[in-house]
Structure formats: C-alpha cells, structure tokens
Design an enzyme around this catalytic site. Structure first.
Site, short mmCIF file in Angstrom:
data_model
loop_
_atom_site.label_atom_id
_atom_site.label_comp_id
_atom_site.label_asym_id
_atom_site.label_seq_id
_atom_site.Cartn_x
_atom_site.Cartn_y
_atom_site.Cartn_z
N SER A 1 -5.48 1.75 0.71
CA SER A 1 -4.88 0.52 0.22
C SER A 1 -4.28 -0.18 1.43
CB SER A 1 -3.80 0.85 -0.81
OG SER A 1 -3.36 -0.35 -1.42
N GLU A 2 -4.65 -1.46 1.65
CA GLU A 2 -4.37 -2.07 2.96
C GLU A 2 -2.89 -2.38 3.19
OE1 GLU A 2 -6.40 -3.41 0.67
OE2 GLU A 2 -6.14 -5.60 0.51
N ASN A 3 -2.06 -2.20 2.16
CA ASN A 3 -0.62 -2.35 2.42
C ASN A 3 -0.04 -1.10 3.08
OD1 ASN A 3 -1.14 -1.13 -0.15
ND2 ASN A 3 1.00 -1.36 -0.67
N SER B 1 -2.96 -0.11 9.38
CA SER B 1 -3.86 -0.19 8.24
C SER B 1 -5.09 -1.03 8.59
CB SER B 1 -3.13 -0.82 7.05
OG SER B 1 -3.98 -0.89 5.94
N ASN C 1 -12.13 1.24 0.60
CA ASN C 1 -11.14 0.23 0.22
C ASN C 1 -11.68 -0.54 -0.98
OD1 ASN C 1 -10.07 -2.66 0.24
ND2 ASN C 1 -8.68 -1.66 1.66
#
Lengths: 231, 218
Positions: free
Chosen positions: B46-48, B88, B23
């Site tokens: 990608s944390e979205n 996520s 990340n």
C-alpha cells in the site's frame, strides 16, 4: 538545548501570513491536529501548504480552507474535499498537483541536501509542462526540485525532549520526510518523554531535524473510511 | 454474460504468481485480494507505507493510525513492514513491485493510460498513479469496456489527460482479456456469452483477435 514548547500556540507563534508550510499526514492519518487548530485560531492567511491531501471539509487542512487561509496548495490528491474543489474551480486557490512519489521525493531531497532529481513520473503528461528535462540512456526524465518550506509541522507518536521521533503504523507516511525538510521543524507528539526513554535503535527521525517539540492534547484521530469485518 | 466486477477481479487474480509483491489500486483492483489462488503467497503493498496489508479489522478494533492508500482501516500481518512515503515510491520506482493493478477511464492501443482527470469536472489529483505507471514492470488495468453512454474506453488515442505513456500490458474488462501488442489490442479471452463481433463493435482502437482466443475461465 531547549526544544520543548508548552503547546501548539507557542510552537507556531512566529508563523506569519504568506509563509510556506509543510504538513505531514496521509488523508487524516498522522496529521498535526493541534497545530492545524492553532493556525486556524491565529487566523493568518496567504499560506502556501505542501501536504499530500487537503483534509475533509470540516477536519484537517479543510479547516484552513474553510477560513480561506490558503493561497496555494501543493498536493497529490484532494478528492475528499468539496470546498477545495469549489475554490479551485473558482480560481480563489492556486493548486499544484504533484505525483505522490514525486511529492515525497521532493521532501526527501530537501532533507538530504540534494537540490533536484530526475524522475520518470509525469513524463508526457500535464505535469511535465514548463519543466526542464534531461535525457539519459535514451530515457527522458523531468527535473524535480527540492521543496523549500519555511516551516514543517509533523505529528509523531513518541518523542523525547532532544527532538527524536518515533511514528506509529501508517501515520508515518510523509511525516519523517517533512521533518527533515523544513527550515524550522515543529513536532507534536502523543507522548513526550525524557532522553533515554526511547531506544536509539528505533528512532525514525533524529532530533537534529527537529527545532520545537510539544506533547499534543485531545487527539480526535478521525477515520475517513471505517471498514471492518464481522467476527 | 459479461463479467461483473468480482469476476474481473477473480480473472486478474489468476495473473498472480507465488512471491509477487503487488500494488492494488482503488475500486475493482482492491477486490483482487479476495481471490488470491490457493498455494500462492503474495505481499500486498500500500503506497502510503505498508508491505503486507492484511484484511479489514474486526469491528471495534479499527486503528486510525493504520490505513491503506484508499484511507480504509486495515490490519498488518505477521511479517508486515511500515515505511515512509519516499521509501514506498522508492520500491515502486526501482522496479521491486512485480504487479500493479489499477482502474482507468481510457486506455489507448499503444498502452497509454488516462485515469486521473476530467478537465472542468473532476480535479481530484493523480495521487500515486503517475508514479506507479511510470515505473511498474507489469501493469494490468481493470475497467468496464465502455462508459455509461456505451462508448468504448479502449481507444486509438486517449482523449483525457494522460497519466502515463505506453505502460499498460494487459486489460481485463467486463467483455474479455486484452493484451497490448505492437499492432494494438489483442483479444486473448472473451467473457462467457460475449461474441467476438460484440467485442469488435465496442472497441474503438486497433484490435486483433488472438489465434487461440478462448472463453474466460476462472
């Protein structure tokens, strides 16, 4: 069973001032544009909004901020909105900043019927102030509660008249979690189809969680950071 | 010559191992993706809600529905996967993300990090930073060694609101590469042209110099 409503105005007709709303989306990606516009037009105030971000000054949740319709905002990141910062620093707006994973999890557990969860994020920080903690195997956790929202408003790519939803790309984000979490869930979709048109194997949100659904119009889908490479 | 932002990213990229799920935060960390060593395959998270983040789209092919956590338009790759925000952070919280690279305003010599708020000035929110630092097994901070006024950002104690406690493993700054040990910062590498004395002068926290300290190599 009839979940289909004509448009955003009809979908939000019983949303009154003072309620708590969840709004799906990450930045401006996957936000329920039609319902936000309808809420602005309706002019209700004193809203508590749970949403990852607060839009930009002239789009998304920023429109509700501009009209001073929000009493409280619960979000993880609000950096792109000058009006938000102004209202926060002047004390007009109450703000509860929540770590993003905790925000998502508090939506998720509401939909799963779990009242609270222990989380590590925020231990030793301002976020922990006033919160219950639990220590297990030598590690301290914060007790984080499920959100309690009167309405959840989400945006999906496709939906059927039974309320089943499919999201597109990263516009999924918080939408399926919030869809499961509202006392009443409203879904606006780009394409509304008859039952049988969506493959049951690829449904992201089962219709049981959705109370009202309509096909939205005139999606602007504004891009916050347009980044490209040359061919 | 101190390292520029690209060189900081290039040095961090040497920490990548084949098969890593990574990340990358906003700013210098994003640049790490440009320096993934040959023969190494990593998957960017990608944390979205995306594993397998691809490059920016070609002009005219941007899709408003496909962005990264910095809200930039991006692309997917063969083998990418899309998921919701709870999943996520589930993969982050359960330790499946091998490496997190993020920026910081301050790092303390015990590994505490502050990177989300300046009281009275900046109230943007923490986004996913607190979740990432609370859970990631391996956190590397990419930042300038000093602030604009020349004050050390490597401190004995953070002065700004904390993002996470005792979580940073390694720091790459314009002046060198540092590890967090039991006795504070350990200087492992120095940037070309930067002396150990300069590093000592610009580091406010406890600092030891590794026996085998060497110049940063790319």
């Amino acid at each position: 069973m009839n979940k289909v409503v004509a448009n955003a105005d009809e979908a939000i007709k019983d949303i009154e001032s003072g309620v708590t709303l969840m709004l799906g989306g990450f930045g401006l990606c996957g936000i329920p544009e039609n319902c936000i516009n309808a809420l602005v037009k309706k002019g209700i105030t004193n809203l508590t909004c749970i949403s990852n971000n607060a839009g930009v000054d002239d789009f998304g949740l920023g429109l509700l901020l501009q009209k001073k319709q929000l009493k409280k905002m619960i979000a993880s990141y609000v950096g792109e909105n000058a009006e938000f910062e102004r209202q926060l620093l002047s004390g007009e707006l109450e703000v509860d900043l929540v770590p993003q994973g905790t925000l998502a999890t508090r939506c998720m557990i509401a939909g799963y019927g779990i009242p609270f969860v222990p989380v590590l994020a925020g231990v030793g920080t301002e976020v922990a102030e006033g919160k219950e903690t639990v220590t297990k195997n030598g590690k301290q956790y914060l007790i984080e509660e499920a959100f309690d929202a009167d309405f959840a408003i989400v945006k999906a790519w496709k939906g059927d008249t039974m309320g089943n939803l499919i999201f597109k790309e990263t516009a999924r984000n918080f939408n399926p979690l919030m869809a499961m979490a509202g006392k009443i869930t409203i879904a606006e979709v780009e394409e509304l189809v008859e039952p049988g048109k969506l493959d049951p194997n690829f449904i992201h949100t089962p219709g049981i969680y959705v109370n009202r659904i309509f096909q939205g119009t005139n999606y602007e889908k504004r891009i916050e950071q347009r980044t490209v490479r040359k061919k | 010559m101190a390292l520029n932002k690209e060189q900081i990213a290039q040095r961090i990229a040497k920490e990548l191992q084949d098969g890593f799920y990574v990340n990358l935060g906003i700013g210098i960390p994003t640049l790490v993706a440009n320096y993934i060593p040959d023969g190494i395959s990593v998957v960017l998270q990608s944390e979205n809600g995306l594993l397998g983040m691809g490059p920016f789209p070609y002009e005219g092919e941007e899709d408003a529905d496909l962005i990264n956590a910095g809200k930039q338009t991006i692309t997917t790759l063969p083998g990418s996967a899309i998921f919701d925000s709870a999943m996520s952070f589930g993969m982050i919280r359960s330790g499946r993300v091998d490496l997190t690279v993020l920026g910081a305003m301050e790092v303390a010599d015990n590994g505490d990090i502050a990177n989300w708020k300046i009281p009275g000035k900046m109230v943007k929110g923490m986004g996913g930073a607190m979740d990432l630092v609370a859970a990631a097994k391996n956190i590397i901070v990419a930042m300038q060694h000093t602030d604009k006024a020349g004050n050390s950002k490597l401190l004995s104690q953070c002065t700004l609101p904390i993002t996470g406690l005792k979580c940073v493993r390694k720091i790459v700054t314009d002046m060198g590469v540092f590890e967090i040990g039991n006795e504070g910062f350990i200087c492992l590498e120095y940037a070309p042209g930067v002396s150990i004395d300069e590093i000592k002068a610009k580091t406010a926290g406890r600092l030891t110099i590794a026996d085998h300290v060497k110049e940063v190599a790319f």
